[in-house]
Structures are given as C-alpha cells and as structure tokens.
Write a protein that holds these residues in place. Sequence first.
Motif, PDB file in Angstrom:
ATOM      1  N   ARG A  95     142.998 -17.298 -27.185  1.00  0.00           N
ATOM      2  CA  ARG A  95     143.410 -16.110 -27.523  1.00  0.00           C
ATOM      3  C   ARG A  95     141.996 -15.104 -27.970  1.00  0.00           C
ATOM      4  O   ARG A  95     141.903 -14.087 -27.695  1.00  0.00           O
ATOM      5  N   SER A  96     141.333 -16.078 -28.868  1.00  0.00           N
ATOM      6  CA  SER A  96     140.273 -15.072 -29.361  1.00  0.00           C
ATOM      7  C   SER A  96     138.927 -14.950 -28.274  1.00  0.00           C
ATOM      8  O   SER A  96     138.506 -13.845 -28.242  1.00  0.00           O
ATOM      9  N   LEU A  97     139.043 -15.490 -27.283  1.00  0.00           N
ATOM     10  CA  LEU A  97     138.029 -15.358 -25.937  1.00  0.00           C
ATOM     11  C   LEU A  97     138.594 -14.074 -25.121  1.00  0.00           C
ATOM     12  O   LEU A  97     137.930 -13.254 -24.800  1.00  0.00           O
ATOM     13  N   GLU A  98     139.954 -14.176 -25.173  1.00  0.00           N
ATOM     14  CA  GLU A  98     140.495 -13.067 -24.308  1.00  0.00           C
ATOM     15  C   GLU A  98     140.322 -11.608 -25.211  1.00  0.00           C
ATOM     16  O   GLU A  98     139.984 -10.753 -24.764  1.00  0.00           O
ATOM     17  N   ILE A  99     140.624 -11.503 -26.469  1.00  0.00           N
ATOM     18  CA  ILE A  99     140.679 -10.548 -27.403  1.00  0.00           C
ATOM     19  C   ILE A  99     139.179 -10.221 -27.391  1.00  0.00           C
ATOM     20  O   ILE A  99     138.704  -8.982 -27.511  1.00  0.00           O
ATOM     21  N   ALA A 140     123.093  -9.574 -34.180  1.00  0.00           N
ATOM     22  CA  ALA A 140     123.859  -8.354 -34.027  1.00  0.00           C
ATOM     23  C   ALA A 140     124.575  -8.313 -32.557  1.00  0.00           C
ATOM     24  O   ALA A 140     125.731  -7.789 -32.528  1.00  0.00           O
ATOM     25  N   ASN A 141     124.353  -9.340 -31.667  1.00  0.00           N
ATOM     26  CA  ASN A 141     124.921  -9.545 -30.505  1.00  0.00           C
ATOM     27  C   ASN A 141     125.924 -10.533 -30.499  1.00  0.00           C
ATOM     28  O   ASN A 141     125.966 -11.286 -29.205  1.00  0.00           O
ATOM     29  N   ILE A 142     126.258 -11.027 -31.424  1.00  0.00           N
ATOM     30  CA  ILE A 142     127.222 -12.381 -31.431  1.00  0.00           C
ATOM     31  C   ILE A 142     128.439 -12.138 -30.853  1.00  0.00           C
ATOM     32  O   ILE A 142     128.765 -13.275 -30.099  1.00  0.00           O
ATOM     33  N   ASP A 143     128.761 -10.814 -30.855  1.00  0.00           N
ATOM     34  CA  ASP A 143     130.294 -10.797 -30.125  1.00  0.00           C
ATOM     35  C   ASP A 143     130.178 -11.038 -28.685  1.00  0.00           C
ATOM     36  O   ASP A 143     131.215 -11.306 -27.944  1.00  0.00           O
ATOM     37  N   THR A 144     128.941 -11.055 -28.117  1.00  0.00           N
ATOM     38  CA  THR A 144     129.058 -11.194 -26.544  1.00  0.00           C
ATOM     39  C   THR A 144     128.389 -12.547 -26.354  1.00  0.00           C
ATOM     40  O   THR A 144     128.861 -13.208 -25.436  1.00  0.00           O
ATOM     41  N   VAL A 145     127.515 -12.980 -27.178  1.00  0.00           N
ATOM     42  CA  VAL A 145     126.619 -14.164 -26.751  1.00  0.00           C
ATOM     43  C   VAL A 145     127.391 -15.376 -27.206  1.00  0.00           C
ATOM     44  O   VAL A 145     127.845 -16.333 -26.563  1.00  0.00           O
ATOM     45  N   ASP A 146     128.377 -15.060 -27.899  1.00  0.00           N
ATOM     46  CA  ASP A 146     129.333 -16.265 -28.618  1.00  0.00           C
ATOM     47  C   ASP A 146     130.397 -16.562 -27.628  1.00  0.00           C
ATOM     48  O   ASP A 146     130.849 -17.713 -27.702  1.00  0.00           O
ATOM     49  N   LEU A 147     130.801 -15.592 -26.845  1.00  0.00           N
ATOM     50  CA  LEU A 147     131.848 -15.785 -26.031  1.00  0.00           C
ATOM     51  C   LEU A 147     131.405 -16.843 -24.971  1.00  0.00           C
ATOM     52  O   LEU A 147     132.450 -17.465 -24.567  1.00  0.00           O
ATOM     53  N   LYS A 148     130.114 -17.005 -24.564  1.00  0.00           N
ATOM     54  CA  LYS A 148     129.567 -17.910 -23.587  1.00  0.00           C
ATOM     55  C   LYS A 148     129.954 -19.397 -24.307  1.00  0.00           C
ATOM     56  O   LYS A 148     130.366 -20.355 -23.486  1.00  0.00           O
ATOM     57  N   GLU A 149     129.393 -19.562 -25.742  1.00  0.00           N
ATOM     58  CA  GLU A 149     129.677 -20.738 -26.162  1.00  0.00           C
ATOM     59  C   GLU A 149     131.177 -21.019 -26.256  1.00  0.00           C
ATOM     60  O   GLU A 149     131.646 -22.132 -25.987  1.00  0.00           O
ATOM     61  N   LEU A 150     131.905 -19.924 -26.694  1.00  0.00           N
ATOM     62  CA  LEU A 150     133.403 -20.204 -26.936  1.00  0.00           C
ATOM     63  C   LEU A 150     133.955 -20.656 -25.487  1.00  0.00           C
ATOM     64  O   LEU A 150     135.094 -21.665 -25.294  1.00  0.00           O
ATOM     65  N   GLU A 151     133.502 -20.252 -24.430  1.00  0.00           N
ATOM     66  CA  GLU A 151     134.358 -20.711 -23.061  1.00  0.00           C
ATOM     67  C   GLU A 151     133.784 -22.051 -23.117  1.00  0.00           C
ATOM     68  O   GLU A 151     134.938 -22.999 -22.497  1.00  0.00           O
ATOM     69  N   THR A 152     132.528 -22.679 -23.204  1.00  0.00           N
ATOM     70  CA  THR A 152     132.276 -24.028 -23.027  1.00  0.00           C
ATOM     71  C   THR A 152     132.957 -24.874 -24.202  1.00  0.00           C
ATOM     72  O   THR A 152     133.376 -25.890 -23.853  1.00  0.00           O
TER      73      THR A 152
END
Length: 242
Positions: A95-99, A140-152
């Motif tokens: 859910r956090s990935l989608e949002i 500052a770009n954690i909102d986009t960079v972290d999404l890749k880690e979250l997918e993994t």
Amino acid sequence: MGKDECKTMLDALNKVTACFRHLVIALGSTSDSQNLREELKKTRKKAQELAVANRTKLTALLKDKNISKDDRAEYERLWVLFTSSMELLDVDMKRSLEIGQDFPLKVPTRHLIQTGMTGSTTTVAARAMSVQNMKYEADANIDTVDLKELETEIAQVDQMMEEMEMKVQVAPWAVEAKQEAGAELKSTVSVGNSSVGVISICEEEPKETVEGETGLMKVFAGIIFTAVLLIAGILGYLVINL
C-alpha cells in the motif's frame, strides 16, 4: 525460557508493524513529508529485522522433535500469530508503494488529500525504533529513490512468506486460541519487557467513576420520566374538563 523469548520477540514485531500501519495512513495526506518517508523506511526495515529473528527462532523450535506436546501447541499458536503479522506488514508495504508512487513529494503530480489528520508522526516512529528522538538523515529525493528499495523489499518479504509455508506446515484452523478476541485490549498486564515502547491505545477508567456516572444517569432519566408523566396527566385532565 524459549516461550517467553518468542512472546517478547513477537510482541515487538506486532508493535512495530502497528506503528508502520499508522504511518502508512498519513501517506498522501497533508501530514505527508520527507520526514514521514524516512520514518516509513526505518520502521519497515526494523519490522523486517524482527520478522527474520522471529522466523529463525520459531522455525528451529517447531522442527525440534524433542519438545513436549503442550510446548508444540504453544509454538504453533505463536507461529500463526507471526504469519498474521507478516501478512499485515506485506499488505501495508504494498500500500505504501502504491501511495508513494501516486504522491511524489519532490515533483508533485496531485494535491495532498485533506484527511483530517494533523500533527507530526515523529512520536510513533520513535516508539517503533525504541528511541526518544528521531534523527533524520535522508536526502531530499528519498520519496523516489526509496520506492525502488521498497519494491525489492516487498519481493523479499513475499519470498520469505512462501519459504515459511514450505518449511513449517501449521494449519491455522487447527490452532486453538487461548483467549477471547480483544482480550489484550482489556488486559492491565504490563508489556514493558518488549524491545519497543508501549503504544498507549486507551486508559481504563476507574470502576468507581464509571459506576457513579451510571447512577447519575439513572436518576436523571427517572426525573425526566416522572416529569413527562406529570405533564401528560395535567393535559389529560384539561382535555376532559373542556
């Protein structure tokens, strides 16, 4: 000793998972921020560490053929609770990935939603991490960079849950609950042994106060009922005499 250790570890996982769910609710709302994204990252990683520790401990105990029947039944019950907590964590991570994809912070594509939630989520995150004050170090770009880690990480959690089903076969419907549903909310037992801070949900009101308020309400209701009967009697008398 093994059962107490397992219960403490599971209690810690449940609390961190609950904190993570609380943080996910704030995603995409007016409470969303870079700090929230970092809190989510740290909290879910803490939850995954605890999940691995729980899996390792419970798997070893359930594979031990020398444990007693009662101990095995208790470990199976803890295993069912553990898998349930893992399922909730998996759902909230997805859910956090989608949002997070729908509401990037650096390059906003839509307005944040006014959900009615206000204030900072720092206290919740600090409880999950067992610290008094959170330290924020993300870019500052954690909102986009972290999404890749979250997918993994989501893929790793899914794989972990599949391996759990293969290594330990415990039928949830065959495990008997040892307490009624919601009993933990009524319990006054301290959970200070947990490795995470206690989340205060509600405080039980003193019994005497509750009984006193109930008595006052009964008296007030009796007065109103008597007044209604009196008015009805007067109106009936006037109608008859007219």
